[in-house]
Design a protein around this motif. Structure first.
Motif, PDB file in Angstrom:
ATOM      1  N   UNK A  97      36.333  47.340  31.773  1.00 38.04           N
ATOM      2  CA  UNK A  97      35.644  48.458  32.413  1.00 38.04           C
ATOM      3  C   UNK A  97      36.310  48.791  33.740  1.00 38.04           C
ATOM      4  N   UNK A  98      36.661  47.757  34.505  1.00 36.50           N
ATOM      5  CA  UNK A  98      37.339  47.974  35.783  1.00 36.50           C
ATOM      6  C   UNK A  98      38.708  48.614  35.591  1.00 36.50           C
ATOM      7  N   UNK A  99      39.408  48.152  34.562  1.00 38.11           N
ATOM      8  CA  UNK A  99      40.726  48.738  34.278  1.00 38.11           C
ATOM      9  C   UNK A  99      40.583  50.212  33.920  1.00 38.11           C
ATOM     10  N   UNK A 100      39.625  50.524  33.064  1.00 36.75           N
ATOM     11  CA  UNK A 100      39.390  51.919  32.683  1.00 36.75           C
ATOM     12  C   UNK A 100      38.999  52.776  33.877  1.00 36.75           C
TER      13      UNK A 100
ATOM     14  N   UNK B 107      31.685  38.447  28.377  1.00 37.87           N
ATOM     15  CA  UNK B 107      31.147  39.414  29.338  1.00 37.87           C
ATOM     16  C   UNK B 107      32.179  39.719  30.410  1.00 37.87           C
ATOM     17  N   UNK B 108      32.898  38.699  30.842  1.00 40.27           N
ATOM     18  CA  UNK B 108      33.933  38.894  31.854  1.00 40.27           C
ATOM     19  C   UNK B 108      35.024  39.820  31.335  1.00 40.27           C
ATOM     20  N   UNK B 109      35.446  39.571  30.113  1.00 41.69           N
ATOM     21  CA  UNK B 109      36.486  40.421  29.512  1.00 41.69           C
ATOM     22  C   UNK B 109      36.007  41.876  29.427  1.00 41.69           C
TER      23      UNK B 109
ATOM     24  N   UNK C 158      44.232  48.237  40.641  1.00 43.66           N
ATOM     25  CA  UNK C 158      44.206  47.407  39.433  1.00 43.66           C
ATOM     26  C   UNK C 158      44.360  45.935  39.796  1.00 43.66           C
ATOM     27  N   UNK C 159      45.278  45.683  40.747  1.00 43.91           N
ATOM     28  CA  UNK C 159      45.523  44.309  41.159  1.00 43.91           C
ATOM     29  C   UNK C 159      44.248  43.687  41.711  1.00 43.91           C
ATOM     30  N   UNK C 160      43.427  44.492  42.373  1.00 44.99           N
ATOM     31  CA  UNK C 160      42.173  43.993  42.915  1.00 44.99           C
ATOM     32  C   UNK C 160      41.104  43.893  41.831  1.00 44.99           C
ATOM     33  N   UNK C 161      40.960  44.933  41.023  1.00 44.09           N
ATOM     34  CA  UNK C 161      39.838  45.000  40.081  1.00 44.09           C
ATOM     35  C   UNK C 161      39.914  43.936  38.997  1.00 44.09           C
ATOM     36  N   UNK C 162      41.128  43.591  38.578  1.00 39.31           N
ATOM     37  CA  UNK C 162      41.251  42.598  37.503  1.00 39.31           C
ATOM     38  C   UNK C 162      40.807  41.210  37.961  1.00 39.31           C
ATOM     39  N   UNK C 163      41.387  40.650  39.055  1.00 40.99           N
ATOM     40  CA  UNK C 163      40.904  39.330  39.477  1.00 40.99           C
ATOM     41  C   UNK C 163      39.451  39.334  39.923  1.00 40.99           C
ATOM     42  N   UNK C 164      38.966  40.455  40.460  1.00 38.67           N
ATOM     43  CA  UNK C 164      37.559  40.514  40.848  1.00 38.67           C
ATOM     44  C   UNK C 164      36.653  40.287  39.641  1.00 38.67           C
ATOM     45  N   UNK C 165      36.999  40.916  38.535  1.00 41.61           N
ATOM     46  CA  UNK C 165      36.205  40.729  37.321  1.00 41.61           C
ATOM     47  C   UNK C 165      36.248  39.289  36.851  1.00 41.61           C
ATOM     48  N   UNK C 166      37.440  38.702  36.845  1.00 38.01           N
ATOM     49  CA  UNK C 166      37.574  37.324  36.391  1.00 38.01           C
ATOM     50  C   UNK C 166      36.860  36.347  37.319  1.00 38.01           C
ATOM     51  N   UNK C 167      36.946  36.594  38.616  1.00 36.64           N
ATOM     52  CA  UNK C 167      36.299  35.668  39.518  1.00 36.64           C
ATOM     53  C   UNK C 167      34.786  35.842  39.548  1.00 36.64           C
TER      54      UNK C 167
ATOM     55  N   UNK D  43      50.323  35.695  30.283  1.00 34.61           N
ATOM     56  CA  UNK D  43      51.021  36.669  31.128  1.00 34.61           C
ATOM     57  C   UNK D  43      50.029  37.638  31.715  1.00 34.61           C
ATOM     58  N   UNK D  44      50.185  37.918  32.983  1.00 39.36           N
ATOM     59  CA  UNK D  44      49.250  38.810  33.654  1.00 39.36           C
ATOM     60  C   UNK D  44      49.301  40.206  33.042  1.00 39.36           C
ATOM     61  N   UNK D  45      48.140  40.799  32.953  1.00 45.74           N
ATOM     62  CA  UNK D  45      48.056  42.142  32.384  1.00 45.74           C
ATOM     63  C   UNK D  45      48.914  43.132  33.161  1.00 45.74           C
ATOM     64  N   UNK D  46      48.898  43.021  34.480  1.00 49.68           N
ATOM     65  CA  UNK D  46      49.620  43.995  35.285  1.00 49.68           C
ATOM     66  C   UNK D  46      51.115  43.927  35.053  1.00 49.68           C
ATOM     67  N   UNK D  47      51.629  42.731  34.746  1.00 49.05           N
ATOM     68  CA  UNK D  47      53.060  42.586  34.472  1.00 49.05           C
ATOM     69  C   UNK D  47      53.422  43.217  33.136  1.00 49.05           C
ATOM     70  N   UNK D  48      52.546  43.056  32.146  1.00 48.47           N
ATOM     71  CA  UNK D  48      52.780  43.695  30.853  1.00 48.47           C
ATOM     72  C   UNK D  48      52.735  45.215  31.001  1.00 48.47           C
TER      73      UNK D  48
END
Length: 667
Positions: A617-620, A610-612, A326-335, A273-278
């Motif tokens: 960090x991006x979320x914070x 490292x990605x996590x 947040x929607x941008x920063x999370x996938x950016x980190x993963x990608x 489940x996506x973090x943003x949905x939680x």
């Protein structure tokens, strides 16, 4: 191999509890499976501009609109300007407003869709059309980009099904005719030529015969089946022409049932489940109530309360609180992690698998082709002086082995060379499952396993019976003369890989294999694994993996063959060999090592961790900046310009932070 009937094991799997269906957004948002719901666009198997043209057009309209606003073009004003931005907004907003409306009907309003909808409506109410469009556009782009990485694996089951044989030669009216396997009835006789794959389960009518069973068991050596033995679909006939009496319909055959196991295991794998949905379950109601409170609460203590002023503040607060950064920063980190993997020959089929790898506690390996090279090689010769002191005998052995296409024979010839082409052999005979014999100079030459010597009452050292590798004995003139030992060698980097996994704190390193327990035990001890299980059929592997999975937080399985496909699908993260691995394993797996280098497994885990770290960090960063600007907005000290800065600034910093992942693991 075990004596248990494979078909009985497969039948037992059908009685398992049906897999749970996990919704894409659970009770939030759309509340349905995004890949199955008719309200969502179908996910293409490859990049398709037809899916993204609306977002692309919206971006062009937004950019042009901002440019027209900045240059103060005379004609870009009034209703025309409003309709321009409404068009740009509508192209992407339906993907958010639709789920928001459906959740509202269901009584669930506190989700990111609802928050973004009222925030952008507020932006339009305030006349900040560009901001309203940008919020929706950024969210849509983030969704598309994250979904793109996982779309390649949608056709896994279809590709597996296409790999099944599509022709069976069945005996009807005394003639073997090519027909569709689905039309063959139980009890009919089919013919399988040398080198062909068995299409239907059946009993061997002619025998003995050798079959390559690697697709089902992972066992590197061929197996000999006697007349009346059960032969399973997916095996490859290594002998001459054989006939089978069909015992199962096509849809009930072992290969078809393996596909069923893959499908079942894949559906049991939990959807991340996506973090943003939680987070929206808590974040959204809080910011909505705070915005509402900011509008109404001042009535109680502000003497000169002006509704329009406080409405402006509350809407600014709501726009600032929109989680688009947040929607941008999370996938950016993963990608960033996906890019780092690609640079190192590691294909992650979804950003969520990076997260799973970061939390893996148990790694389970297949043996043949994964930890070992899946190629037989001569490892020892006895006596050591065999090739030097008795060249004549060695030449006879090589000449005899050259008459066979057996993997053992090919390995011996590859090791000793082509020998003497003038050697004259008579009465060459291949004994299925035992070896070869021939006559030369009035003596008989025996080259095969110990069973061949036992059959002809030739004495040999009894300690050879406990030999842990494949042993080919040599006898001539009625006497034991020596042996050649062959092994499926462990990959050179396997030991280093295991050591690195231990250094990363992986608690459990285990092995599942269809090979003999004695061989599996030897490999496990040499590599220093925590445990092993041998002589397993695909369904045995699946059952054992389910048991192991229930005892650990996150489990990874590493395999390379079609027999590993169900286990790869069931594991929290399946890792396949991309170079020598089967197409089925590569398609089903969540992570593919494109060059088969085992050392990439600990590297993949490092990239995941490292990605996590970067993502959090991006979320914070996003939370911190937004919290600050939200407070300033509530105090009337921030406008929509600050809101834009909060979004764009955080997004830019998130991009720079995400780039660090690829630089850190750059080649």
């Amino acid at each position: 191999m075990k004596d248990q009937n494979p078909s009985d094991i497969l039948e037992s799997n059908e009685s398992k509890v049906q897999p749970e269906h996990t919704s894409f957004l659970d009770s939030e948002g759309c509340g349905c499976d995004a890949h199955a719901c008719s309200t969502h666009e179908p996910a293409p198997s490859r990049f398709d501009w037809k899916v993204y043209w609306k977002a692309a057009l919206s971006f062009v309209l937004l950019a042009l609109g901002i440019g027209f606003d900045f240059t103060e073009v005379n004609w870009f004003e009034g209703p025309f300007r409003f309709l321009w931005y409404v068009l740009a907004y509508g192209l992407v907003a339906y993907e958010v407003i639709g789920p928001a409306a459906r959740s509202l009907v269901k009584g669930s309003i506190f989700n990111e869709f609802f928050l973004m909808t009222i925030a952008t409506f507020g932006a339009f109410y305030l006349g900040e059309y560009a901001e309203g469009v940008a919020v929706m556009l950024f969210y849509t782009i983030g969704e598309h980009v994250q979904a793109l990485a996982v779309r390649r694996s949608k056709n896994s089951i279809k590709d597996l099904i296409d790999a099944r044989p599509d022709t069976a030669f069945v005996k009807r009216n005394g003639v073997f005719t090519a027909v569709d396997p689905k039309q063959v009835r139980v009890g009919e006789t089919i013919q399988v030529k040398a080198g062909e794959k068995v299409v239907l389960d059946g009993e061997l009518q002619s025998g003995p015969a050798e079959f390559n069973t690697a697709a089902l068991t992972g066992e590197s050596l061929p197996r000999v089946f006697d007349q009346g033995s059960k032969v399973l679909s997916g095996m490859i006939n290594l002998s001459s022409l054989v006939e089978l009496k069909v015992s199962s319909r096509f849809e009930d055959s072992t290969l078809s049932r393996i596909l069923y196991l893959v499908e079942e295991a894949g559906s049991r794998k939990a959807t991340t489940q996506k973090f943003i949905s939680k987070f929206a379950k808590i974040y959204t109601p809080i910011v909505v109530l705070l915005a509402l409170g900011l509008l109404l609460f001042p009535i109680l203590f502000v003497s000169e309360y002006v509704f329009q002023d406080w409405l402006y503040r509350s809407l600014v607060f709501l726009v600032i609180s929109c989680p688009c950064a947040l929607v941008i920063s999370i996938p950016l980190g993963y990608f960033g992690g996906l890019g780092a993997g690609a640079q190192n020959g590691i294909l992650f089929k979804g950003a969520n698998y990076l997260d799973v790898l970061a939390k893996v506690e148990t790694v389970v390996f297949d043996k043949t082709g994964t930890l070992t090279e899946a190629r037989l090689k001569v490892s020892d010769v006895f006596p050591k002086s065999f090739g030097d002191t008795d060249i004549a005998l060695l030449n006879r052995v090589v000449a005899l082995e050259k008459t066979s296409n057996h993997p053992v024979a090919q390995a011996i010839v590859a090791h000793f060379g082509q020998g003497d082409s003038t050697v004259d052999l008579l009465n060459v005979r291949e004994h299925a499952g035992m070896g070869l014999t021939a006559s030369t100079e009035n003596e008989t030459l025996f080259v095969g396993n110990l069973a061949l010597l036992d059959k002809h009452n030739i004495q040999y050292p009894k300690e050879l019976q406990d030999h842990q590798s494949t042993l080919i004995a040599i006898a001539y003139g009625g006497e034991f003369r020596g042996y050649v030992s062959l092994e499926d060698k462990i990959k050179s980097e396997a030991t280093s890989m295991i050591s690195q996994l231990k250094d990363l704190g992986i608690k459990n390193l285990l092995m599942l294999s269809g090979d003999r327990k004695m061989v599996v035990d030897s490999v496990a001890k040499e590599l220093g694994l925590n445990g092993y299980f041998g002589e397993l059929l695909p369904e045995d592997k699946l059952r054992k993996l389910e048991e192991l999975k229930s005892k650990t937080s996150k489990l990874a399985f590493v395999g390379d063959g079609i027999n590993d496909a169900p286990a790869l699908a069931l594991a929290d993260v399946g890792i396949a060999m991309g170079g020598m691995g089967s197409d089925a394993a590569i398609e089903i797996a969540d992570v593919v090592l494109q060059d088969d280098k085992l050392i990439k497994i600990p590297l993949a885990i490092k990239i995941g961790r490292k990605t996590r770290q970067i993502v959090w960090q991006n979320i914070g960063l996003a939370f911190g900046v937004k919290a600050l600007v939200m407070v300033l907005g509530g105090m009337g000290m921030a406008s929509l310009w600050e809101a834009v800065f909060a979004d764009v600034g955080v997004a830019l910093l998130a991009i720079l932070n995400a780039v660090r992942i690829q630089k850190h693991f750059g080649r």
